[in-house]
Design a protein around this motif. Sequence first.
Motif, PDB file in Angstrom:
ATOM      1  N   ALA A  10       0.832  -1.275   0.063  1.00 23.15           N
ATOM      2  CA  ALA A  10       0.113  -0.014   0.110  1.00 23.15           C
ATOM      3  C   ALA A  10       0.719   1.188   0.049  1.00 23.15           C
ATOM      4  CB  ALA A  10      -0.948  -0.121   1.315  1.00 23.15           C
ATOM      5  N   GLU A  24      -9.605   9.177  -3.734  1.00 24.73           N
ATOM      6  CA  GLU A  24      -8.461  10.340  -3.560  1.00 24.73           C
ATOM      7  C   GLU A  24      -8.395  11.307  -4.856  1.00 24.73           C
ATOM      8  OE1 GLU A  24      -6.494  11.928  -1.008  1.00 24.73           O
ATOM      9  OE2 GLU A  24      -7.951  10.445   0.238  1.00 24.73           O
ATOM     10  N   ASP A  27       2.127   7.411   0.660  1.00 26.67           N
ATOM     11  CA  ASP A  27       1.760   8.414   1.714  1.00 26.67           C
ATOM     12  C   ASP A  27       1.555   7.342   2.925  1.00 26.67           C
ATOM     13  OD1 ASP A  27      -0.886   9.637   3.015  1.00 26.67           O
ATOM     14  OD2 ASP A  27       0.559  10.961   2.681  1.00 26.67           O
ATOM     15  N   THR A  66       0.861   3.887  -2.917  1.00 23.95           N
ATOM     16  CA  THR A  66       0.016   5.585  -2.493  1.00 23.95           C
ATOM     17  C   THR A  66       1.149   6.405  -2.150  1.00 23.95           C
ATOM     18  OG1 THR A  66       0.016   5.000   0.007  1.00 23.95           O
ATOM     19  CG2 THR A  66      -1.865   4.250  -1.413  1.00 23.95           C
ATOM     20  N   THR A  86      -6.387  -0.686  -2.917  1.00 21.78           N
ATOM     21  CA  THR A  86      -5.561   0.398  -2.956  1.00 21.78           C
ATOM     22  C   THR A  86      -5.930   1.138  -4.324  1.00 21.78           C
ATOM     23  OG1 THR A  86      -3.676  -1.098  -2.145  1.00 21.78           O
ATOM     24  CG2 THR A  86      -3.317   1.153  -3.591  1.00 21.78           C
ATOM     25  N   GLN A 118      -2.357   7.189   4.104  1.00 22.08           N
ATOM     26  CA  GLN A 118      -3.094   6.555   2.898  1.00 22.08           C
ATOM     27  C   GLN A 118      -2.830   4.956   2.918  1.00 22.08           C
ATOM     28  OE1 GLN A 118      -2.884   8.049  -0.996  1.00 22.08           O
ATOM     29  NE2 GLN A 118      -3.422  10.070  -0.432  1.00 22.08           N
ATOM     30  N   HIS A 171      -8.991   2.983  -3.360  1.00 25.84           N
ATOM     31  CA  HIS A 171      -8.589   4.125  -2.633  1.00 25.84           C
ATOM     32  C   HIS A 171      -8.033   5.516  -3.408  1.00 25.84           C
ATOM     33  CE1 HIS A 171      -7.405   6.383   1.171  1.00 25.84           C
ATOM     34  NE2 HIS A 171      -6.309   6.399   0.652  1.00 25.84           N
ATOM     35  N   LEU A 172      -6.999   4.931  -4.383  1.00 27.41           N
ATOM     36  CA  LEU A 172      -6.526   6.018  -5.043  1.00 27.41           C
ATOM     37  C   LEU A 172      -7.459   6.850  -6.033  1.00 27.41           C
ATOM     38  CD1 LEU A 172      -3.125   4.187  -5.968  1.00 27.41           C
ATOM     39  CD2 LEU A 172      -3.606   6.114  -4.421  1.00 27.41           C
ATOM     40  N   VAL A 174      -5.457   1.997   3.709  1.00 32.15           N
ATOM     41  CA  VAL A 174      -5.720   0.872   3.027  1.00 32.15           C
ATOM     42  C   VAL A 174      -5.576  -0.546   3.842  1.00 32.15           C
ATOM     43  CG1 VAL A 174      -4.556  -0.546   1.092  1.00 32.15           C
ATOM     44  CG2 VAL A 174      -4.876   1.862   0.843  1.00 32.15           C
TER      45      VAL A 174
END
Length: 184
Positions: free
Chosen positions: A36, A90, A42, A40, A83, A45, A86-87, A49
């Motif tokens: 992750a 974002e 980050d 990411t 992931t 983040q 999530h991305l 995840v």
Amino acid sequence: MKTLSDADIMRLVMQKQRAALEELYDRHIKLVYSFALKATRDEQQAKAVVQAVFTRLWTTEKGYDPEKGQFVNWLLTITRHITIDHLRAEKRYHNVIPLEPERWEAITDHPANDPAEVTSRKLIREQVEKAYRFLSTSQIELIQHLYWEGYSLSEIAKMRNEPIGTIKSRLHQTLKILRHHLVL
């Protein structure tokens, strides 16, 4: 529990045995977190995840099937999907463009503060507002989701619980109406 295989522990997780989830977490946290974090770039983040991955393990009804491959590959596939989701979320969040052009005009060094540009934007906004009067609420929401919020047609179809063909047809009709009423 340390002597059990990942597949055996996952079966216990599906029976909602918390100790089993903790064991999987201890075994695979470094792998999931590093994957992750690499994706990411980050830490916060990546932590989000990781939390989502282990929450998914706890809540999954389907579970892991040892006949389809190794547990670690299954876990990484879940991690990869979460992931990516999530991305995308974002990206969608950070790419939302405010619809109020008045905010753009308030920025003193913004190149669009040229009087000709301001007048042009006002005229375009008035024409768009007039054209929107000919659209249904559903058509306006479709335009909002697709062009301003960055959703794909398939994502909109899932959100609205409608066939993608219906969404495509509605978009076609919406754009046809806008083209007819916009004189740009």
